[in-house]
Design a protein around this motif. Structure first.
Motif, PDB file in Angstrom:
ATOM      1  N   ARG A  90      45.933  35.295  31.988  1.00  0.00           N
ATOM      2  CA  ARG A  90      45.676  34.079  32.757  1.00  0.00           C
ATOM      3  C   ARG A  90      44.679  34.389  33.868  1.00  0.00           C
ATOM      4  N   THR A 119      41.258  30.374  39.341  1.00  0.00           N
ATOM      5  CA  THR A 119      40.090  30.389  40.217  1.00  0.00           C
ATOM      6  C   THR A 119      40.476  29.947  41.628  1.00  0.00           C
ATOM      7  N   LYS A 140      42.157  26.294  39.292  1.00  0.00           N
ATOM      8  CA  LYS A 140      42.067  25.982  37.875  1.00  0.00           C
ATOM      9  C   LYS A 140      42.558  27.188  37.090  1.00  0.00           C
ATOM     10  N   ALA A 141      43.404  26.956  36.107  1.00  0.00           N
ATOM     11  CA  ALA A 141      44.001  28.045  35.327  1.00  0.00           C
ATOM     12  C   ALA A 141      43.410  28.078  33.923  1.00  0.00           C
ATOM     13  N   TYR A 142      43.090  29.289  33.472  1.00  0.00           N
ATOM     14  CA  TYR A 142      42.542  29.492  32.137  1.00  0.00           C
ATOM     15  C   TYR A 142      43.380  30.548  31.426  1.00  0.00           C
ATOM     16  N   HIS A 143      43.456  30.448  30.089  1.00  0.00           N
ATOM     17  CA  HIS A 143      44.274  31.363  29.308  1.00  0.00           C
ATOM     18  C   HIS A 143      43.456  31.902  28.134  1.00  0.00           C
ATOM     19  N   ALA A 144      43.758  33.129  27.742  1.00  0.00           N
ATOM     20  CA  ALA A 144      43.077  33.742  26.594  1.00  0.00           C
ATOM     21  C   ALA A 144      43.901  34.923  26.111  1.00  0.00           C
ATOM     22  N   LEU A 202      38.163  36.315  28.523  1.00  0.00           N
ATOM     23  CA  LEU A 202      38.438  35.319  29.557  1.00  0.00           C
ATOM     24  C   LEU A 202      37.468  35.439  30.727  1.00  0.00           C
ATOM     25  N   GLU A 226      34.042  34.126  29.788  1.00  0.00           N
ATOM     26  CA  GLU A 226      34.002  32.663  29.689  1.00  0.00           C
ATOM     27  C   GLU A 226      34.016  31.999  31.062  1.00  0.00           C
ATOM     28  N   VAL A 227      34.854  32.489  31.965  1.00  0.00           N
ATOM     29  CA  VAL A 227      35.054  31.807  33.244  1.00  0.00           C
ATOM     30  C   VAL A 227      34.129  32.342  34.341  1.00  0.00           C
TER      31      VAL A 227
END
Length: 212
Positions: free
Chosen positions: A107, A110, A114-118, A124, A127-128
């Motif tokens: 996870r 930012t 904002k939360a991102y998962h991979a 990850l 991408e971010v």
């Protein structure tokens, strides 16, 4: 056994460091490394995946440069064999990103929450953040050793310390070590540089805590 290594002067002045001295410029003392006396070629073995991990935490500074963008700021990394927590800070101390790896995946949160998962930290962060953090190898390289999972070449100096590692398309150069060592005669890196094609990192480590 816990080993704690500190550099209090650098910790206190790390913000000033970012303001007045570009981290990639370095200094002559850091660039004067011991000459390579031995090069080892190491191939992974069948039991490489079962290699016991070293738990550690560190505080330092990082600069990342790509062809299009970059990042400079502080880093706090806590690592174990089953998890990682990496905090990236701006030069003024604000949290830029929080990266967590555990058995459920990865996870990234930012500064805008904002939360991102991979499935992997490498994918990850690319991408971010726009640059690829090579966590799979870095968890070993940061300690001055190679990942046991893939082919590697290692340059050693006359004291047996790692001067450089070439692995997985990366070149890792160790510019400076802490003078303090453990009872196992193990030295810990203080300044290291990672590079591949259009991506370059420099890490300056101010504080180590390592469990042996």
């Amino acid at each position: 056994m816990n080993v704690v290594i500190n550099n209090h002067r650098l910790v206190a002045l790390w913000r000033l460091f970012f303001c007045v001295l570009p981290i990639f410029a370095g200094c002559a003392a850091l660039e004067k490394r011991e000459a390579v006396v031995t090069t080892l070629i190491i191939r992974p073995t069948e039991d490489a995946a079962s290699t016991e991990a070293t738990n550690f935490s560190l505080i330092g500074r990082v600069l990342v440069k790509t062809d299009r963008q970059g990042f400079s700021g502080g880093v706090h990394w806590q690592h174990s064999d089953i998890s990682d927590e990496i905090l990236l800070f701006s030069p003024l101390g604000q949290t830029v990103a929080q990266i967590n790896r555990d058995l459920e995946g990865v996870r990234l949160i930012t500064s805008e929450q904002k939360a991102y998962h991979a499935a992997s930290v490498e994918d990850l962060t690319e991408e971010v953040l726009g640059w690829r953090l090579p966590l799979a190898g870095l968890q070993f390289w940061i300690l001055g050793t190679h990942s046991p999972l893939t082919f590697s070449e290692i340059d050693l100096d006359k004291n047996g310390r790692t001067v450089a590692i070439r692995q997985d398309g990366w070149q890792i150069v160790f510019l400076d070590y802490f003078s303090q060592q453990t009872t196992k005669d193990r030295y810990f890196p203080r300044v290291m540089e990672l590079s591949r094609i259009d991506l370059k990192f420099r890490l300056v480590i101010d504080n180590w805590k390592v469990e042996d």
